[in-house]
Design an enzyme around this catalytic site. Sequence first.
Site, PDB file in Angstrom:
ATOM      1  N   HIS A   1       0.821  -1.220   0.000  1.00 44.39           N
ATOM      2  CA  HIS A   1       0.000   0.000   0.000  1.00 44.39           C
ATOM      3  C   HIS A   1       0.851   1.264   0.000  1.00 44.39           C
ATOM      4  O   HIS A   1       0.364   2.349  -0.299  1.00 44.39           O
ATOM      5  CB  HIS A   1      -0.982   0.003   1.183  1.00 44.39           C
ATOM      6  CG  HIS A   1      -0.363   0.270   2.529  1.00 44.39           C
ATOM      7  ND1 HIS A   1      -0.247  -0.697   3.508  1.00 44.39           N
ATOM      8  CD2 HIS A   1       0.165   1.391   3.069  1.00 44.39           C
ATOM      9  CE1 HIS A   1       0.323  -0.186   4.581  1.00 44.39           C
ATOM     10  NE2 HIS A   1       0.580   1.100   4.348  1.00 44.39           N
TER      11      HIS A   1
ATOM     12  N   ASP B   1      -0.540  -7.770   1.789  1.00 39.27           N
ATOM     13  CA  ASP B   1      -0.087  -6.398   1.525  1.00 39.27           C
ATOM     14  C   ASP B   1       1.435  -6.341   1.614  1.00 39.27           C
ATOM     15  O   ASP B   1       2.009  -5.855   2.588  1.00 39.27           O
ATOM     16  CB  ASP B   1      -0.745  -5.469   2.555  1.00 39.27           C
ATOM     17  CG  ASP B   1      -0.392  -4.011   2.347  1.00 39.27           C
ATOM     18  OD1 ASP B   1       0.277  -3.694   1.347  1.00 39.27           O
ATOM     19  OD2 ASP B   1      -0.771  -3.191   3.201  1.00 39.27           O
TER      20      ASP B   1
ATOM     21  N   SER C   1       4.269   1.145   8.926  1.00 39.65           N
ATOM     22  CA  SER C   1       4.043   0.123   7.895  1.00 39.65           C
ATOM     23  C   SER C   1       5.363  -0.448   7.409  1.00 39.65           C
ATOM     24  O   SER C   1       6.303   0.286   7.125  1.00 39.65           O
ATOM     25  CB  SER C   1       3.327   0.735   6.685  1.00 39.65           C
ATOM     26  OG  SER C   1       1.954   0.784   6.877  1.00 39.65           O
TER      27      SER C   1
END
Length: 624
Positions: A356, A422, A499
């Site tokens: 992402h 992801d 992330s």
Amino acid sequence: MGLPEVVEVARSFAVMIRVEGPDPKGLKMRKHAFHHYISGKTTLSSSGIILPSSFDVSREPMSLVITVASIVEPFLSSKHRDQIDQVKPDLIPGARIDIMVEGNATKSDTETLHWLPAQLIALVDIPASSVALQSLVGGSLDHGWEVGWTLASYNQPYFDATQKEEAVKSQVEPSLNGTRIAILKASSTSFEDLPKLKTSSAGNKRGDLVVAMGAPFGVLSPAHFCNSISVGYVSNCYPPTSSKASLLMADIRCLPGMEGSPVFGEQSEIVGMLTRPLRQRGTGAEVQLVIPWEAIIKTCAGFLPTNTTTLKEDSVKHPNPVELAMSSICLITINDGVWASGVLLNNHGLILTNAHLLEPWRFKKTAPSHKTVSNIFFTPSNDTAAFESKRNHQSIRVRVDYLERWIWCDASVVYVSKGPLDIAVLQLEFVPDKLVPIVMDFTCPSPGSKVYVTGHGLFGPRCDFLPSSCVGVVAKVVKAQGEAPAMIETTAAVHPGGSGGAVLNSDGHMISLVTSNARHGGGTVIPHLNFSIPCAALEPVFNFSKDMKDLSILEDLDRPNEHLSAVWALMPPVSPKPRSRGDGIKDPKGSRFAKFIAETQLLKPTSPPDKTGLASSKVLPSKL
């Protein structure tokens, strides 16, 4: 040394501070999370550190107490209010300061508690810590940071124009002033048997245990709250490349009133003094700050006694496994705006991160990860080809960290998963020597086992910050198709920018890849509800990293997997015979929860407005 022994040492030096004074207009409690107000008098409280006995200029025995300046600043006389460093500053008429140790707080009736009078002899700013704090947040409030508790109101209503005028005159506006301390003097007869303070010649390391002892909400009921303990870990140090930190960040649960608490390490050595946290406006994120003891002693050498003992070298800890593993955590920037974290997989510069970050439109999100420019948003689109072209022209830079230094390198995209996970893989275009790749652990972690979440949450490339570490436990292992772990939930704090970071076990081995946490649609992040991809599910990536020759190894990750997709959509397990809603059957509870939490946003500092210009009010899981 065990935790009970450290607590007993901390108990010897921890005190509670009470400051009381006239406040007919009810202004002194502003910007404080709690207070006691009666008959025109306001009482505030904090924690403090009592030091071994010394002598004043008249050779009278005395004990010194240090605490945060914010507890006495509302009661300073007008001529001393705007000065930073002051000796013997005056309080307003009628104000008084008292201290109390736990031994005097054994009775439930607060009227019988024995308080000892104290005098304010100096207000001192710790310059090294002040510079570190200013550097950390960019030197102003424009970056959305301020010092203070989230529970404290900075926007309390004024009753009339006169009160507002008095508040402007008497109160300091929300600022970054969190490194100013107050030095108090008390009678020494009550503190003659204090042991020597132990100090360490080695700097504090990320992941080191810390114990704070203070009085949260102390003035509301001293007998109940005096000398409560809080246990946590060093999350980060600033400046990052110095062996002697000027400011520590601690992953520790503290409450208002604990500012001024002594903080000790696992060898019962004094680490520093707790101050008010750094908080981010809009998200509610708090970073607990500790002023290192060495910085305090260096500044206050003319006031504080030197009755300390330095730990022997053989009792000083070497870098722990978590600290060493953090050299494998990278900082990734896209077009010098958005940033996230990554994990170094091998000595050839292969890096694992989240998809992402590169392709936010695939996740129907408006912005990837954390960003340095708050008015830049990525618009969702179904035109994947157009975004593929845009991705190929993105400027991707990666900062590879060593223990004491780092280097920036350009990177290119090797792989972006088209499947339910992801994940993405990058390749450094210039490969430095002596890289430190992560060590993976493919076993399924046990619920309750300790974990360290590492990454570049909250503070990005502007701060020149090393990765931070937050400690928690494995809360849940979600499995798909039998015993295969598909998702790990932890209780550690995960913040925007994290992330692509790693979840480490106590051996410093990676057990999962950080992916998302939760965010309320109004902007409040829920850092302790977070999700990561287990290493067992990432095994094809690690197999590819061994020789980097056969990309077909990653094809399994691109194949549709309805069981894995259901897990990451927070849906109930896939039924062999799905039934439509047209059958008159109510949605199962799982799907109602999934609907409640399905419209996710990427984890970012603020939520973009919708078409009406108003932020969403939903509770959402959030990509970091």
